[in-house]
Each structure stands twice: as C-alpha cells, then as structure tokens.
Design an enzyme around this catalytic site. Structure first.
Site, PDB file in Angstrom:
ATOM      1  N   SER A   1       0.874  -1.173   0.000  1.00  0.00           N
ATOM      2  CA  SER A   1       0.000   0.000   0.000  1.00  0.00           C
ATOM      3  C   SER A   1       0.906   1.217   0.000  1.00  0.00           C
ATOM      4  CB  SER A   1      -0.904  -0.012   1.233  1.00  0.00           C
ATOM      5  OG  SER A   1      -1.945   0.911   1.074  1.00  0.00           O
ATOM      6  N   GLU A   2       0.762   2.108  -0.990  1.00  0.00           N
ATOM      7  CA  GLU A   2       1.783   3.142  -1.164  1.00  0.00           C
ATOM      8  C   GLU A   2       1.799   4.190  -0.052  1.00  0.00           C
ATOM      9  OE1 GLU A   2      -0.597   2.501  -3.439  1.00  0.00           O
ATOM     10  OE2 GLU A   2      -1.432   4.327  -4.327  1.00  0.00           O
ATOM     11  N   ASN A   3       0.778   4.185   0.821  1.00  0.00           N
ATOM     12  CA  ASN A   3       0.845   5.085   1.965  1.00  0.00           C
ATOM     13  C   ASN A   3       1.740   4.533   3.067  1.00  0.00           C
ATOM     14  OD1 ASN A   3      -1.336   3.188   2.078  1.00  0.00           O
ATOM     15  ND2 ASN A   3      -2.090   4.208   3.904  1.00  0.00           N
TER      16      ASN A   3
ATOM     17  N   SER B   1       8.396   4.162   0.838  1.00  0.00           N
ATOM     18  CA  SER B   1       7.395   3.428   0.067  1.00  0.00           C
ATOM     19  C   SER B   1       7.604   3.640  -1.432  1.00  0.00           C
ATOM     20  CB  SER B   1       6.000   3.909   0.470  1.00  0.00           C
ATOM     21  OG  SER B   1       5.021   3.242  -0.280  1.00  0.00           O
TER      22      SER B   1
END
Lengths: 235, 218
Positions: free
Chosen positions: B53-55, B95
C-alpha cells in the site's frame, strides 16, 4: 533546551508569516497534525503555500485552511473528496502544483537532506515534465525535480520522548517523516510524551534533531474516511 | 433466455480473476483502486503474494472486524484494513523508493484510455475531474510489469484502447497488458505492438475489432 510547549499556539509563536511555505504530514485524514492546523487557522496567517499529499476533506485537516481562504497554493498529488478545493481550483482562486505522490515524498526527503534536485522517471512524457529539464541516463529519459525546503514543517507523531525522538504508528507515519526533515523548523504534535529512556533507541522513527518544538495533542478523535469491515463468521 | 448480453464477456470479478492469473509465488504487488482491488480476492491458494500500500505498508490484510477498526491503519484508498504477522510499515519516501526503484513486481491499475503504444491516461479530465494522479505516475514509471484492467468501451460506447490518448497522460509507453471485459492484449516488450491473446467467453474476434480503434496484432 525545552522542546515541549503547552499549546499549539505557543509552539507556533514567532514562526508564522504571510506568504510562507509549510510542509505538512498526513495521508488523507490519517496522521494529520490537526492541533497545529487549528492553530494556524486561528492565527489568520495567509497566502500560504502548502506541500501536503492531500488537502484534507471539506472542513477537516487542511480543508479548514482552504475554507478560510488562507491558502494560495497547494503542492499535492491527490485532492479528491474535497468540494471546496475543487470549487476554488476551478474558479482560479487556488493554485495547485500537481505532483506525483512519490515525487512529492522524494522532494521533501531530498530537501531535508540538502539535495536541491534529483532525476526521476516518474512523469516523463506527461504534463508533470512540461518546462522541466530532462536527461538521458543509460538510454532512459529522466526529469529533474526540485527538493522542497519549507519555512515550517508540521507533523503528527504517536509517541515522543522529552528529547523529541518520535515514533509513529502504523500507516499514520506516511508523509510525516519526510515532511519533518524539510522544514527550516519542525513542530510536532504527539499523542503521548514519555521520559527520556522510555523509548528503545533502536526503534526511533524520527531522530530528535528534526523536532524543535512539540506539544501533547491528546485526546484525539481520529476520523475515518472510509470505514470498511468484514463480518465474523458465525460460531 | 435473454441472457446473451449478461453471459457474454467478463464481469468485474472475472476481470480481476483474469488479472490474478498473472500473479506468481513470491510477488510483491500494488493494486489500484476499483476493479484492481478485487484481484486480492483471487490470489491462488498456497501462493504467497505480498500486497503493498503506497501510503506505507507491505502485507495488507483483509478488512478488519468491526471491533478491530483502527483509524491509523488504512490503505491507499483510505479504507480501513488489518495487518498480517508479516506486515511492515514505513514512510512515504521509503514506500516510493520501493516503487520507483523497481522492487515491485506487478501493479494492476484502472484506466480511462490506453494507446496502442502503451501510453496510459487515468488521472484527469480537463475542466471536469481534478482528483490528481496520486501514486499512479510513480507506479507506471517504476513497477516491473503494468497491467491495466478496464471496460473495453466507455459509457458512450467509445473504444478505450485507442491509437493515441486524448486525455493528459499518466505515463508514456509503460503498459504491458490490457484486460478488458471482452479480451486480453499483451506485448512482450515496449517496442512491440499489443497482441490479442485471449477472448472472454462468447466474444468474437470480429466484435473486438469493431469495438477497438487501436491497432493490434490478431
């Protein structure tokens, strides 16, 4: 050196001025420095440029500063779920520098690390690269992006020790770490402040050197944008 | 039975299941919002696939039980999620270092348009929609394999796989595979044209030809 202040207003004392640039942590409503945003709103400071992944939602997070028209320009990757933002942008009242999320995070990290620019493949051949220098490395084209140096960083942590070492919690870390490093001064708000020695030095996410002032912001009523759950199977 | 229109082609779930066939054991994968998210429900049993998840998270778990909902634990679509014993958290710069550094094996994204040269547009409609690109430009620039999952035609019936994108681009010459409700197109590298490699049930080559303005190899 006392880093702990008794309120967001006192922690921001002397740091705010019209036309300044602020880097803010948070992703959506997760890990946003809400006490500091409230204090900035109350100060009335205006013509702000804000680097933040999102702009909050209507009347939450940075959305509050949009509502009061204190923001001149946003540097963001995603601004959905915010009608007032959309209205101001379409009406030409608000400038937006759309920046890919990874480029924004790296611009903050680079700015904080003394790197004024870097090349990335992200955005090559798109609007994002328009007007920017490009360079070919090993047969591939890259675009030059600038590091961000803000006048002030505002971040939200989970725990801090009295020296200003910070620990974040789960996905609330997000942009808080890179944003904290790129401001000339960083003010943090946290949920708990513990004595020096109570945090494991091997488990510090943001070393104290970056945190110049901090406040205890609790209690927090953390908002959720999309509550998604599953049902327990019947026993 | 008047079910021809319904049984022909793939549903959203079936498109996601088709995309899931591209997963391999040990893959690290980033899934976009919408149909791509459904790919997570179709990971083959016994295969280890780690979702990013890019967060700032590796190892996305299922949606939480009601009493486990945590505002500090969300995915990139801002939905509440849960963690796995193997999960890890990191900041946004780390990330995207993973994403831009070529460490993610596969991403599945939605799109408004894909061109025959592999350009993708999915972040804005000038004057209409201004949500922003989020992490999509980074994903298409940095992930090893880019799969687009989208309806074959728009609501107006216009082809979405077209000679040249008309909307602002998310990435140029980046798409490797296109899965629509009618067919699958693939290309082996970024210098080759797309090839029609699979038809959804009940769909003919002629129908795909009729509904596609992009050039592709049959």
């Amino acid at each position: 050196m006392q880093k702990i202040y008794d309120s967001a207003t006192s922690a921001l004392d002397g740091l705010l001025f019209d036309g300044m640039t602020i880097a803010a942590g948070g992703f959506g409503l997760c890990g946003i420095p809400e006490r500091l945003i409230d204090a900035i709103q109350a100060s009335g400071v205006k013509d702000l440029t804000i680097a933040s992944n999102n702009a909050g939602i209507d009347n939450e997070g940075l959305g509050k500063l949009l509502r009061t028209r204190q923001v001149k320009r946003m540097i963001s990757s995603y601004v959905g779920e915010n009608k007032e933002f959309e209205r101001q942008f379409l009406a030409g009242e608000l400038e937006v520098e759309f920046t890919p999320q990874g480029t924004l995070a790296e611009r903050m990290r680079a700015g904080g690390a003394g790197i004024p620019g870097f090349y990335t493949k992200t955005g090559v051949g798109t609007q994002v690269a328009e007007g920017k220098e490009t360079k070919v490395f090993d047969g591939e084209e890259y675009v030059l992006e600038r590091g961000i140096r803000a006048d002030l960083s505002i971040v939200k942590g989970w725990k801090a020790d009295e020296a200003g070492n910070l620990v974040f919690r789960k996905t609330a870390r997000n942009f808080n770490a890179p944003a904290a490093t790129c401001g000339k001064i960083c003010v943090a708000e946290v949920e708990e402040i513990v004595p020096v020695g109570a945090l494991d030095p091997d488990c510090i996410h943001l070393p104290s050197i970056y945190v110049k002032r901090m406040i205890l912001g609790s209690p927090y009523d953390k908002k959720i944008e999309f509550r998604t759950v599953r049902q327990r199977e019947a026993a | 039975m008047a079910t021809e229109a319904i049984t022909k082609g793939w549903t959203r779930d079936q498109m996601a299941a088709r995309a899931a066939k591209e997963l391999r054991d040990g893959y690290y994968v980033n899934l976009g919002i919408g149909i791509p998210t459904l790919v997570a429900n179709n990971i083959p049993q016994g295969m280890t696939v780690t979702l990013q998840s890019e967060n700032g998270m590796l190892g996305i778990g299922p949606f939480p039980y009601e009493d486990e909902v945590d505002p500090d634990l969300i995915n990139a679509g801002k939905q509440t999620i849960s963690e796995l014993p193997s999960s890890s958290y990191f900041d946004s710069a780390a990330s995207f270092a993973m994403i831009r550094g070529g460490h993610i094996d596969l991403t599945v994204l939605g799109a408004m348009e894909v061109s025959e040269r592999g350009d993708i547009a999915n972040w804005m409609i000038p004057g209409k929609m201004i949500k922003g690109m989020g992490g999509a430009m980074d994903l298409v620039a940095g992930v090893k394999k880019i799969i687009v999952v989208m309806e074959h035609v728009s609501k107006n019936g216009d082809s979405k796989f077209i000679p040249e994108c008309t909307l602002p681009l998310t990435g140029k010459n980046v798409v490797d595979m296109i899965i629509t409700d009618l067919a699958v197109f693939q290309r082996p590298d970024h210098d080759s044209p797309f090839k029609l490699i699979e038809l959804a049930p009940g769909v003919t080559r002629e129908e795909v030809r009729e509904k596609t303005t992009a050039k592709y190899v049959e």
